[in-house]
Design a protein around this motif. Structure first.
Motif, PDB file in Angstrom:
ATOM      1  N   LYS A   1      30.198  40.212  49.470  1.00 39.76           N
ATOM      2  CA  LYS A   1      29.526  41.214  49.170  1.00 39.76           C
ATOM      3  C   LYS A   1      28.018  40.417  48.672  1.00 39.76           C
ATOM      4  O   LYS A   1      27.023  41.169  48.933  1.00 39.76           O
ATOM      5  CB  LYS A   1      29.844  42.236  47.954  1.00 39.76           C
TER       6      LYS A   1
ATOM      7  N   GLN B   1      40.637  51.100  39.760  1.00 47.88           N
ATOM      8  CA  GLN B   1      39.290  50.458  39.038  1.00 47.88           C
ATOM      9  C   GLN B   1      39.120  51.359  37.650  1.00 47.88           C
ATOM     10  O   GLN B   1      39.727  52.503  37.450  1.00 47.88           O
ATOM     11  CB  GLN B   1      38.109  50.913  39.743  1.00 47.88           C
TER      12      GLN B   1
ATOM     13  N   LEU C   1      35.373  39.941  53.400  1.00 45.20           N
ATOM     14  CA  LEU C   1      34.050  40.453  52.986  1.00 45.20           C
ATOM     15  C   LEU C   1      33.321  39.258  51.868  1.00 45.20           C
ATOM     16  O   LEU C   1      34.143  38.502  51.389  1.00 45.20           O
ATOM     17  CB  LEU C   1      34.103  41.761  52.197  1.00 45.20           C
TER      18      LEU C   1
ATOM     19  N   MET D   1      41.327  50.275  48.812  1.00 43.28           N
ATOM     20  CA  MET D   1      39.786  49.490  49.014  1.00 43.28           C
ATOM     21  C   MET D   1      39.770  48.681  47.570  1.00 43.28           C
ATOM     22  O   MET D   1      39.562  47.545  47.837  1.00 43.28           O
ATOM     23  CB  MET D   1      38.781  50.630  48.814  1.00 43.28           C
ATOM     24  N   SER D   2      40.157  49.252  46.385  1.00 43.57           N
ATOM     25  CA  SER D   2      39.903  48.526  45.308  1.00 43.57           C
ATOM     26  C   SER D   2      41.065  47.175  45.176  1.00 43.57           C
ATOM     27  O   SER D   2      40.444  45.975  44.976  1.00 43.57           O
ATOM     28  CB  SER D   2      40.448  49.157  43.882  1.00 43.57           C
ATOM     29  N   TYR D   3      42.168  47.431  45.603  1.00 43.49           N
ATOM     30  CA  TYR D   3      43.239  46.268  45.778  1.00 43.49           C
ATOM     31  C   TYR D   3      42.879  45.292  46.648  1.00 43.49           C
ATOM     32  O   TYR D   3      42.715  44.379  46.520  1.00 43.49           O
ATOM     33  CB  TYR D   3      44.568  47.198  46.027  1.00 43.49           C
ATOM     34  N   MET D   4      42.692  45.867  48.073  1.00 40.38           N
ATOM     35  CA  MET D   4      42.424  44.873  49.322  1.00 40.38           C
ATOM     36  C   MET D   4      41.166  44.128  48.968  1.00 40.38           C
ATOM     37  O   MET D   4      41.152  42.968  49.424  1.00 40.38           O
ATOM     38  CB  MET D   4      42.422  45.743  50.580  1.00 40.38           C
ATOM     39  N   ASP D   5      40.211  44.861  48.252  1.00 41.83           N
ATOM     40  CA  ASP D   5      39.028  44.019  48.046  1.00 41.83           C
ATOM     41  C   ASP D   5      39.077  43.222  46.526  1.00 41.83           C
ATOM     42  O   ASP D   5      37.752  42.799  46.294  1.00 41.83           O
ATOM     43  CB  ASP D   5      37.636  45.077  47.978  1.00 41.83           C
ATOM     44  N   ASN D   6      40.054  43.038  46.202  1.00 35.20           N
ATOM     45  CA  ASN D   6      40.215  42.184  45.116  1.00 35.20           C
ATOM     46  C   ASN D   6      39.417  42.677  43.922  1.00 35.20           C
ATOM     47  O   ASN D   6      38.890  41.878  43.079  1.00 35.20           O
ATOM     48  CB  ASN D   6      39.996  40.944  45.367  1.00 35.20           C
ATOM     49  N   GLY D   7      39.240  44.021  43.759  1.00 35.38           N
ATOM     50  CA  GLY D   7      38.622  44.469  42.643  1.00 35.38           C
ATOM     51  C   GLY D   7      37.118  44.497  42.658  1.00 35.38           C
ATOM     52  O   GLY D   7      36.448  45.038  41.672  1.00 35.38           O
ATOM     53  N   GLN D   8      36.738  44.054  43.934  1.00 44.38           N
ATOM     54  CA  GLN D   8      35.276  43.976  44.072  1.00 44.38           C
ATOM     55  C   GLN D   8      34.844  45.607  44.655  1.00 44.38           C
ATOM     56  O   GLN D   8      33.562  45.592  44.433  1.00 44.38           O
ATOM     57  CB  GLN D   8      34.736  43.227  45.119  1.00 44.38           C
ATOM     58  N   THR D   9      35.486  46.435  44.911  1.00 43.31           N
ATOM     59  CA  THR D   9      35.011  47.769  45.512  1.00 43.31           C
ATOM     60  C   THR D   9      35.462  48.906  44.643  1.00 43.31           C
ATOM     61  O   THR D   9      36.686  48.932  44.454  1.00 43.31           O
ATOM     62  CB  THR D   9      35.338  47.770  46.826  1.00 43.31           C
ATOM     63  N   LYS D  10      34.846  49.987  44.333  1.00 46.95           N
ATOM     64  CA  LYS D  10      35.338  51.132  43.672  1.00 46.95           C
ATOM     65  C   LYS D  10      34.872  52.199  44.604  1.00 46.95           C
ATOM     66  O   LYS D  10      33.884  52.189  45.646  1.00 46.95           O
ATOM     67  CB  LYS D  10      34.646  51.227  42.193  1.00 46.95           C
TER      68      LYS D  10
ATOM     69  N   THR E   1      47.219  43.659  40.258  1.00 45.65           N
ATOM     70  CA  THR E   1      45.888  43.872  39.467  1.00 45.65           C
ATOM     71  C   THR E   1      45.202  44.647  40.454  1.00 45.65           C
ATOM     72  O   THR E   1      45.498  44.478  41.506  1.00 45.65           O
ATOM     73  CB  THR E   1      45.096  42.726  38.879  1.00 45.65           C
ATOM     74  N   HIS E   2      43.993  45.346  39.927  1.00 46.87           N
ATOM     75  CA  HIS E   2      43.001  46.036  40.666  1.00 46.87           C
ATOM     76  C   HIS E   2      43.691  47.118  41.603  1.00 46.87           C
ATOM     77  O   HIS E   2      42.990  47.473  42.587  1.00 46.87           O
ATOM     78  CB  HIS E   2      42.251  45.056  41.508  1.00 46.87           C
ATOM     79  N   ILE E   3      44.945  47.632  41.304  1.00 51.85           N
ATOM     80  CA  ILE E   3      45.135  48.756  42.127  1.00 51.85           C
ATOM     81  C   ILE E   3      44.345  49.809  41.832  1.00 51.85           C
ATOM     82  O   ILE E   3      43.944  50.974  42.677  1.00 51.85           O
ATOM     83  CB  ILE E   3      46.703  49.112  41.588  1.00 51.85           C
TER      84      ILE E   3
ATOM     85  N   VAL F   1      39.067  37.652  49.328  1.00 51.34           N
ATOM     86  CA  VAL F   1      39.550  38.743  48.633  1.00 51.34           C
ATOM     87  C   VAL F   1      40.932  38.411  47.847  1.00 51.34           C
ATOM     88  O   VAL F   1      41.995  38.965  47.857  1.00 51.34           O
ATOM     89  CB  VAL F   1      39.751  39.821  49.414  1.00 51.34           C
TER      90      VAL F   1
ATOM     91  N   HIS G   1      40.406  41.070  56.653  1.00 58.09           N
ATOM     92  CA  HIS G   1      39.927  41.994  55.622  1.00 58.09           C
ATOM     93  C   HIS G   1      39.103  41.024  54.876  1.00 58.09           C
ATOM     94  O   HIS G   1      39.134  40.813  53.969  1.00 58.09           O
ATOM     95  CB  HIS G   1      40.816  42.450  54.642  1.00 58.09           C
TER      96      HIS G   1
ATOM     97  N   ARG H   1      44.537  39.188  49.354  1.00 58.62           N
ATOM     98  CA  ARG H   1      45.002  40.651  49.503  1.00 58.62           C
ATOM     99  C   ARG H   1      44.784  40.887  50.618  1.00 58.62           C
ATOM    100  O   ARG H   1      45.388  42.365  51.011  1.00 58.62           O
ATOM    101  CB  ARG H   1      44.517  41.551  48.419  1.00 58.62           C
TER     102      ARG H   1
END
Lengths: 342, 345
Positions: free
Chosen positions: A123, A341, A121, B121-130, A337-339, A111, A119, A114
């Motif tokens: 997917k 979607q 994963l 979730m979005s941040y911690m999953d590095n953008g992989q999750t919405k 980034t990614h804060i 991840v 944490h 982050r």
């Protein structure tokens, strides 16, 4: 004093009929456990170097639980778990390089640095995520199962929780809802008798058996030796089949043992919360070596085959660490980034 | 509680001119947004304690279960934390839950899932999750609801990255913002106000969006800028009506969404007026007014002719009794008095 002894019977049951499972499958279960053990030992050995700036929660002693359960799932089935992530992630097929890189806080981490070790994963193999808040993962997994049910997918969702997570309200709320909606879900509870340094007897009333709690919600509950990978696999397989058939959720308690401290490298029994003799007493029931002995005794694996596995795994681990160390640090821009979607 | 209905019914709202379009009630507008989205997207579902009961969330969810069936519109156990987690997981796995709470006070029970999980979730999953999740509730006021049924918690959540926050003030916006919230790929909180539920307005039929993060000027004026959301704007405009004999006019900014916040509309207005009053139904300290006031101080200091003022709840728990509540709740008189002071500075 030994408060929590091993209660299982090893591989006694399989003595009469060891070939129920194909040889390849048995070896793959063993290999997966061995791989997790070797990864954990290497992480532990190198942790004092302070390059892995992440809290670690080693799974040494609990490999059979992770491997036996994950082997009963399809890659498209989803797993969400608590803070003790390493074994579940690897057993479900999570990428080793991305895991070690995450420990090394590199941009190539699973991840992108982050989340850290709590944490993980991947997917692509159904390792949907983990939560560092005890029982945080439980209702989330129920929600994933609800979505699968609403969208008429045949996905089964499994949450891996610890004994202490059954003390959280969110777990009771999730048991109630999962039973109510007959969700395609498995509550897989790894009871290792300790939460950080707090033994089960200080947290739950004497005589309470965790797997019996679910019956109060009208949900089937089973208990199994968590150090016997075949037993774990068998009960999980039954639960998966039930869930996929639409027969609802199952609560599985596996009893196993954490051979290391709650977090960090090494065993901390000497601090006084448990007798170091208790840890020693579990060593003969090591899930990896019990399985190895069983396979070798029954001519299902040769020592040469095991050595070959050790060599392959050793190489893979060295490559993963080299990859992690050679990977770039995340940039300052990456932090922002990614804060949200799009 | 028949007298509570009477209180809301007694509120004076401008009756919309039916020549301008179709007139619809506030709750019916929310209901229509849900119908539009349940129809449009099979992954949308609606849940919450009592969404299918005869009250149907002030009418917002009326008839939805009958039309779309119980798998997609359902009552829940009284498990706020657990059900919020269920919504997070469901949102992560391909659906769009719309989770109704009668009151924001109950969302406090679910902060673990909202703050520790959904928002990150979005941040911690590095953008992989919405996590496309809508959490709806209506702020209470009056009826002796008191400290556990009248809280406005937007200030508590304003500093949590990853959340969006919507506070509509008209039926048109309530529908258009709900549609945008459902289509958004992030956790969005909608805080309605109970006292807007009987309002009527012009609401187009079918699908339309009001974008998140875009404020609107409800009035134009020259002396000051009054900025807020939701129910406070109604009070502010009544205050301004009272002051019209004094010749005071104001830009009234409806932010519509607190997160993201439309900075441009505020800074643009302050260039003209140089005076700012921020109004909110929540508490003063560390709250919505404080944040917006600070933004103005940081980015529009040279335009300001007077200190920024705010009208919100003082830092006391919301009292239940009718008389006590009048002392602490923002009202047109308090707003008018602040405006007078501000314009005299």
């Amino acid at each position: 004093m030994i408060q929590y002894p091993y209660q299982g019977k090893g591989y006694e049951f399989y003595r009469d009929n060891p070939t129920e499972y194909p040889r390849d499958f048995l070896q793959s279960l063993f290999r997966s456990m061995l791989r997790i053990r070797r990864v954990e030992l290497e992480v532990e050995r190198r942790y004092p170097e302070d390059q892995m700036k992440t809290p670690i929660h080693l799974v040494i002693g609990q490999e059979a639980a992770c491997v036996g359960s994950a082997a009963a799932l399809r890659p498209t089935d989803l797993v969400y778990c608590g803070h003790r992530t390493h074994g579940v992630y690897l057993a479900k097929g999570g990428d080793l390089k991305a895991m070690i890189a995450e420990f090394f806080c590199k941009s190539t981490g699973c991840v992108g640095s982050r989340g850290g070790s709590m944490h993980l994963l991947d997917k692509s193999v159904g390792m949907a995520g983990t939560s560092a808040i005890v029982a945080g993962a439980v209702p989330i997994t129920a929600g994933m199962a609800l979505a699968a049910q609403l969208l008429k997918k045949d996905t089964v969702c499994m949450v891996v929780l610890g004994d202490a997570a059954t003390e959280e309200g969110a777990t009771s709320e999730s048991l109630n809802f999962a039973a109510l909606k007959k969700l395609p879900m498995i509550f897989f509870c790894e009871n290792n008798f300790y939460s950080v340094q707090s033994p089960l007897k200080f947290r739950q009333p004497e005589g309470v058996e965790i797997h019996r709690r679910s019956s109060g919600f009208g949900m089937r509950g089973v208990c199994v030796d968590g150090n016997n990978v075949l037993d774990v696999h068998q009960v999980t397989k039954e639960a998966v089949d039930r869930a996929r058939r639409g027969d609802g959720p199952t609560f599985i308690e596996v009893r196993t043992y954490r051979c290391r401290a709650h977090g960090g490298a090494g065993d901390d029994s000497a601090t006084g919360y448990r007798d170091p003799k208790e840890v020693e007493a579990w060593i003969p029931h090591c899930p990896v070596e019990m399985m190895s002995n069983f396979l070798v005794k029954n001519n299902l694996m040769t020592l040469a085959e095991r050595s070959r596995m050790e060599e392959e795994i050793g190489r893979e681990i060295q490559e993963a660490f080299a990859f992690a160390q050679a990977s770039p640090e995340p940039s300052e821009e990456d932090a922002m980034t990614h804060i949200y979607q799009n | 509680m028949p007298w509570d209905e009477g209180l809301v019914n007694s509120l004076i709202y401008d009756e919309p001119d039916p020549r301008l379009g179709r007139v619809l009630g506030y709750a019916q507008a929310v209901n229509e947004a849900l119908q539009v989205m349940l129809e449009k997207d099979p992954s949308v579902f609606v849940l919450g304690q009592g969404v299918d009961d005869p009250n149907a969330m002030f009418g917002c969810t009326k008839g939805l279960k009958e039309r779309f069936g119980s798998p997609r519109v359902f009552d829940t156990p009284l498990s706020e934390d657990g059900m919020m987690g269920v919504c997070v997981g469901a949102a992560m796995n391909g659906t769009r839950p719309v989770y109704f709470h009668n009151r924001p006070d109950f969302i406090v029970l679910a902060f673990n899932q909202l703050v520790n999980h959904a928002s990150k979730m979005s941040y911690m999953d590095n953008g992989q999750t919405k996590v496309p999740l809508v959490v709806w509730s209506a702020i209470g006021r009056g009826w002796g609801s008191g400290g556990q049924h009248s809280q406005a918690i937007q200030g508590m959540l304003m500093n949590v990255p990853g959340l969006k926050m919507v506070m509509p003030s008209t039926p048109f916006d309530a529908k258009g913002l709900m549609i945008s919230a459902i289509e958004d790929n992030n956790p969005v909180l909608i805080f309605e106000h109970r006292w807007l539920m009987k309002q009527k307005g012009i609401v187009p039929e079918g699908y339309y969006r009001v974008p998140l993060g875009k404020g609107i000027l409800r009035r134009r004026g020259k002396d000051l800028t009054v900025a807020g959301t939701s129910h406070t704007l109604e009070m502010a405009m009544r205050a301004l009506d009272k002051l019209s004999p004094e010749g005071i006019t104001a830009d009234v900014i409806d932010f519509r969404t607190l997160k993201p916040l439309d900075e441009d509309i505020l800074l643009e207005s302050l260039k003209k007026t140089g005076r700012l009053l921020v109004v909110d139904t929540g508490w003063l300290t560390g709250g919505v007014c404080a944040e917006i006031g600070c933004l103005a101080a940081e980015k529009a200091f040279s335009d300001l002719k007077a200190p920024i003022r705010r009208v919100a709840q003082p830092d006391v728990p919301h009292p239940a009794g009718y008389a006590l509540e009048q002392y602490v709740y923002p009202n047109p008189d308090k707003i008018a008095s602040s405006i007078q002071k501000l314009c005299g500075e």
